[in-house]
Design an enzyme around this catalytic site. Sequence first.
Site, PDB file in Angstrom:
ATOM      1  N   MET A  77     119.427  94.163 -45.024  1.00  0.00           N
ATOM      2  CA  MET A  77     120.030  95.477 -45.153  1.00  0.00           C
ATOM      3  C   MET A  77     120.808  95.846 -43.883  1.00  0.00           C
ATOM      4  SD  MET A  77     118.099  98.991 -46.206  1.00  0.00           S
ATOM      5  CE  MET A  77     116.960  98.839 -44.841  1.00  0.00           C
ATOM      6  N   HIS A 109     119.487  80.867 -49.766  1.00  0.00           N
ATOM      7  CA  HIS A 109     119.661  81.997 -50.692  1.00  0.00           C
ATOM      8  C   HIS A 109     119.754  83.339 -49.990  1.00  0.00           C
ATOM      9  CE1 HIS A 109     115.566  83.224 -49.917  1.00  0.00           C
ATOM     10  NE2 HIS A 109     115.531  84.081 -50.930  1.00  0.00           N
TER      11      HIS A 109
END
Length: 470
Positions: free
Chosen positions: A372, A393
Amino acid sequence: MELVEETPYRFRIEQHGAMRVPGVVFASRRLLPPKGDGALDQVVNVAALPGIVGASYAMPDMHWGYGFPIGGVAATDVRAGGVVSPGGVGFDISCGVRLLAAELDRPDFRRVAERIMDGLSRATPRGAGRGAVWELPREGLDRLLEKGCHYAVARGRGTPRDLERCEDGGAVADAEPGRVSARARDRGLGQIGSLGSGNHFLEVQAVAEIYDEGVAGAFGLRLDQLCVMIHCGSRGLGHQICTDHVRSMDESMADYGLTVPDRQLACTPVDSPAGRAYLGAMAAAANYARANRHVLGVAAGEVLRKVTGCGLDLVYDISHNLAKIETHEVEGQRRTLCVHRKGATRALPPGHPELPPGLREAGQPVLIPGSMGTASYVLTGVPTGDAFFSTCHGAGRTQSRHQAIRTTDPRRLRRDLEHDGIVVRGSSARGLAEEAPTAYKDVDAVVAVAEGAGLCRRIARLVPLGVVKG
């Protein structure tokens, strides 16, 4: 254990003990797991799986997980007694990332940022438990488990083009809804079109850098363009399917004469009744996850269209928790393999026959979100891709969620994000603290290793403008 540095981006764990193949860790010295993390021990344990070929691989975002490390890749030879292990997929089956692009630029967002983020917050159910964009009857859930995004499009949600830009054309074949327990169905029925919690998010982003204009254009991306990225998976339904089949495989392993170093690696042969039952249920959960992201993407597009007059077009949707039956060359022979990717993304090269015509020359889009408040990347597969055409990923955790909560002031985190121009819509202070950027590896360093190791190559870098969190 001894790690042999083969290149600055590749380390090897030689076979020892019960290992059937070596371990290969794609990392820099900076990104190697710290002592006591346990992830490297899991690489060694996975190397003992019956039928494993090549190596037990770990990606640069690797960290400790259930049985397999998160960021782990392992392939077993189906015709040589190779096994399938639910721990090699994880509890959030087909968790993945969906990227959509608008015909809008960063300044367009700034003018209406609060309205867009308020609209996305209202349109995006999140957090634990029920709450979803699409309420389906039970018979509709069966169709969705079988057909995935195709069912959503047939019911007027999205367009046929969306299917071309989704991995596997929007649905995994061979799904068997009948293999999904009643408990799993109950958990998934009220969650279609929802984020969940943890590291899942919906983020408004802008394309900050382009590294290959030709491939970026084929993907539908240009500099300064507004995008929406969605990260979520199969919610309670996938979690329950994993729970059900780990339990049943643990009970039946002795029937096949199988032993593993860790009970969390419970497995059975791919071609056994238990193996086929898991793969059928896993494919159904994968179709649920893809439809889940699809429905959220359609809802986000409606918000953008209402506020700005412009909707969203799908760039790509890709999963990073799945086991797939694939054909690869191993020791000079074409073999049918069950490739487990847990926290690892498939990265097909240009020209691969499974890619749709519009993407075949460019290669498969690979979507790697950061933590984030940090950048995310769009990459593509390369012809020399290792680990059965797999790559990382995400950024990968360095702190547990409990550690992040103890060391993060959520109010200060929110202020810091907003100071950086990121509009935050979080449902709880705890949820924000759990996902603080300091709890993750540096995504720029992770991507640099993935590219340096020859797993993929960068196409575009995206930066966050607004985030919706569970």
